[in-house]
Design an enzyme around this catalytic site. Structure first.
Site: not given
Ligand SMILES: [Zn+2]
Length: 447
Positions: A411-412
């Site tokens: 989850n950037e």
């Protein structure tokens, strides 16, 4: 290659490692813990906004209510992560609903540093008495920040029990399993340990600090919060003493307590890893093991420390002649070494990993690859190989084939890339459930 699959593949190339970021592999940290703890609760939460929150309260009311999974209830929503108390409450709820013949709770003997009691449950089986007839060990939560792992295991077991009771099948996205396959999976006999790292999980859930290790401060340094804890997935016995076994410059683990891959003071020095080893002792029919991790859309199998070969028995972790040569992939002059693995063991591991990866891909369309772990990076003291070295040291013990499943993707958007959004949490659950099912059916097929 279909278009979405190709995009997934590109994202994987950019995101690289399983369970660790590149910075962490090089000894750094993605979170500055000193700054993090100074920031306070509200700012911590803001840094991870948009991720699935950890639940408050107990939706299973201390074991009165049993969980229901996604495979038997497609409308189920998963808008919060099970908190540490709820995970145990869910297991007790399953035991109450399905009875001791199908679900038997048990406790593990070694207490954690923070005095928590670890637990597991015996699920299904073939009707043999006592601890016989359990073939598959499923565990989650060894790396506490890899959120959703315990949830996926709990809800999968809930699905399996409910479907078996109603004599129905299960559906996970594009994967369907008939009622007969559900019965076959449950008959394999399953041991679950939903939280292998309870101190780490409690800390991560309380602080949103992206915490990976346990909380043992045995070698902690004053003023260095990252020096607390041992990486439990470097603390198992296989080639634990990496400075002796591996080639110079290969860092499969670390002896620096500040490192995210600090391996502890000795093989199985930690109560959590001792408990996993104890579990392997207690259930002599275990032959398969799945350790759930995230993220990387990968299915990894051993050996963990070097590439496999099936021709030369002398190239073995037991042979000190090769000390200082291991872990170089690909081999270089002077460092020719690949670990011996019996062909039938190698076949079993690659079949299991390929089936699990294929099933996960077919469940949602996100592309999962199966590969031997050192082709990603070599590691020492990994959980997946514990069941192989035990059998090599004591021929009375059965070989246990281990795989590591790395569900989901980074989850950037948030500070801790290991925390999923609600949407990806649901995809991860579909894929992880499929992974468990495929391993159980592989065990049914291969014995
Ligand atoms: Zn992990």
């Amino acid at each position: 290659m279909k278009f979405p699959t190709f995009l997934t593949f590109l994202a994987q190339l950019a995101a690289t490692q399983a369970c660790l970021t590149d910075i962490e592999r090089q000894g750094g940290h993605i979170i500055d813990l000193k700054a993090h703890s100074a920031r306070g609760v509200i700012n911590r939460r803001q840094a991870n906004i948009g991720t699935v929150p950890v639940a408050t309260g107990d939706r299973f009311q201390n074991g009165i209510i049993a969980p229901r999974g996604l495979g038997s209830n497609p409308n189920a929503t998963f808008d919060s992560i099970l908190n540490i108390g709820e995970i145990k409450s869910a297991v007790l709820g399953l035991a109450k609903r399905y009875g001791k013949d199908k679900v038997e709770y048990f406790e593990l003997p070694h207490k954690t540093y923070e005095n928590r009691t670890m637990y597991g449950a015996k699920i299904g089986g073939n009707g043999k008495k006592g601890n016989r007839g359990y073939k598959v060990l499923l565990e989650s939560g060894i790396h506490s920040r890899e959120r959703g792992g315990p949830d996926h295991l709990i809800y999968f077991i809930a699905d399996l029990l409910q479907a078996a009771k109603e004599n129905k099948g299960l559906v996970y996205g594009g994967m369907s399993y008939s009622a007969a396959l559900v019965q076959s999976a449950l008959a394999q006999g399953i041991i679950i340990i939903p939280v292998v790292n309870p101190d780490g999980l409690a800390f991560d859930q309380a602080t949103d600090s992206c915490w990976r290790k346990n909380r043992n401060p045995a070698r902690a340094i004053d003023g260095e919060p990252s020096s607390i804890g041992v990486d439990l997935n470097r603390n198992f016995a296989p080639v634990w003493n990496f400075t002796q076994a591996f080639a110079p410059g290969i860092d499969p683990s670390s002896d620096d307590p500040k490192s995210e891959i600090y391996h502890g003071t000795g093989p199985l020095s930690e109560p959590e890893t001792k408990n996993v080893d104890w579990t392997l002792d207690q259930f002599p029919d275990l032959g398969w093991f799945l350790d759930l991790h995230s993220p990387a859309t990968l299915v990894l199998y051993g050996w963990c420390h070097d590439s496999n070969q099936a021709l030369d028995r002398s190239q073995s972790w037991q042979n000190a002649t090769f000390d200082g040569k291991r872990g170089v992939v690909p081999d270089k002059p002077g460092f020719e070494y690949k670990e011996f693995l019996e062909q039938k063991d190698w076949d079993a591991l690659t079949l299991a990993a390929a089936r699990v990866a294929g099933g996960m891909t077919d469940s949602t369309g996100r592309f999962y690859r199966a590969l031997q772990a050192p082709h990603l990076y070599p590691s020492s003291g990994c959980s997946a190989d514990q069941g192989l070295i035990r059998a090599a040291l004591d021929p009375k013990k059965k070989k246990v084939y281990g795989i590591g499943v790395e569900f989901g993707m980074w989850n950037e958007e948030v500070e801790c890339k290991f925390y999923p959004t609600e949407e990806t949490h649901r995809l991860n659950m579909i894929e992880s459930s499929t992974a468990f099912m495929e391993l159980l059916l592989t065990a049914a097929r291969l014995g």
